[in-house]
Design a protein around this motif. Sequence first.
Motif, short mmCIF file in Angstrom:
data_model
loop_
_atom_site.label_atom_id
_atom_site.label_comp_id
_atom_site.label_asym_id
_atom_site.label_seq_id
_atom_site.Cartn_x
_atom_site.Cartn_y
_atom_site.Cartn_z
N LEU A 188 0.82 -1.21 0.00
CA LEU A 188 0.00 0.00 0.00
C LEU A 188 0.86 1.26 0.00
O LEU A 188 0.57 2.21 -0.73
CB LEU A 188 -0.95 -0.01 1.19
N TYR A 192 -0.67 4.99 -0.78
CA TYR A 192 -1.75 5.04 0.19
C TYR A 192 -1.18 5.39 1.57
O TYR A 192 -0.03 5.10 1.86
CB TYR A 192 -2.46 3.68 0.28
N ASP A 248 -9.17 10.30 1.07
CA ASP A 248 -8.78 9.87 -0.27
C ASP A 248 -7.48 9.08 -0.25
O ASP A 248 -6.45 9.59 0.17
CB ASP A 248 -8.64 11.07 -1.22
N LYS A 249 -7.56 7.84 -0.70
CA LYS A 249 -6.43 6.90 -0.74
C LYS A 249 -5.82 6.69 0.64
O LYS A 249 -4.62 6.61 0.80
CB LYS A 249 -5.38 7.34 -1.75
N SER A 250 -6.69 6.60 1.64
CA SER A 250 -6.23 6.22 2.96
C SER A 250 -6.84 4.85 3.27
O SER A 250 -7.79 4.42 2.62
CB SER A 250 -6.65 7.25 4.01
N TYR A 251 -6.26 4.17 4.25
CA TYR A 251 -6.73 2.82 4.53
C TYR A 251 -6.54 2.48 6.00
O TYR A 251 -5.80 3.13 6.73
CB TYR A 251 -5.97 1.79 3.66
N ILE A 295 -10.35 0.83 2.21
CA ILE A 295 -9.71 1.95 1.53
C ILE A 295 -10.78 3.02 1.30
O ILE A 295 -11.89 2.72 0.85
CB ILE A 295 -9.11 1.54 0.17
N LYS A 313 -11.72 5.23 -11.15
CA LYS A 313 -10.70 5.36 -10.12
C LYS A 313 -10.67 4.18 -9.15
O LYS A 313 -9.65 3.52 -9.01
CB LYS A 313 -10.92 6.67 -9.35
N ASN A 331 2.22 2.05 -3.32
CA ASN A 331 1.20 2.54 -4.25
C ASN A 331 0.61 3.89 -3.84
O ASN A 331 -0.40 4.32 -4.39
CB ASN A 331 0.09 1.49 -4.40
N LEU A 347 -7.85 1.13 -9.23
CA LEU A 347 -6.86 1.17 -8.17
C LEU A 347 -6.91 -0.09 -7.30
O LEU A 347 -5.87 -0.63 -6.91
CB LEU A 347 -7.04 2.42 -7.31
N CYS A 348 -8.12 -0.56 -7.02
CA CYS A 348 -8.25 -1.79 -6.23
C CYS A 348 -7.72 -3.00 -7.00
O CYS A 348 -7.06 -3.87 -6.43
CB CYS A 348 -9.70 -2.00 -5.81
N PHE A 352 -12.01 6.73 -0.41
CA PHE A 352 -11.82 7.58 -1.59
C PHE A 352 -12.83 8.71 -1.56
O PHE A 352 -13.97 8.52 -1.11
CB PHE A 352 -12.06 6.78 -2.88
#
Length: 143
Positions: A14, A19, A38-41, A68, A83, A17, A87-88, A70
């Motif tokens: 992650l 994240y 956005d793009k956090s997990y 994740i 998106k 990429n 991305l996934c 978005f």
Amino acid sequence: MAIIQAKTLFRTVLKANGYSEIYDEPFNNDNVADTYADKSYNLVLGSVSQGSASAVDLELSVPITLNIYFHGGREVQQTIDDKVIPLCEDLIADLMNVANRSGTVVKNLTLTSFNISPYQIDTNERALRASLDFDVISYLCVD
């Protein structure tokens, strides 16, 4: 260290990429601030179970849910198609790379489910949460 190494595999892929991990709410998926959206997990560890055992190691089944987040944008369906899904899929491909699922500790990685749902954040911004469930087979040395 089998469980930590399983989580480390996810964190490494992650981070590579782009994240960022949410550290302040590891168990509360319903309280992710807009600044993280956005793009956090976050990674949620499920109930670990034991498989086979030998004199030197235990096989562990480590369920991990990857959530994740978005920003949804104005056209949510277009954001999902253009998106979120691509991305996934890229993350799934990176995680499922044979080198990542045939190491000395992590022996296998299986995607068990994937879904995308709306997510409410503190502002009027539309947000989405992609949840990917994995089963990681890893070995814990007992000798």
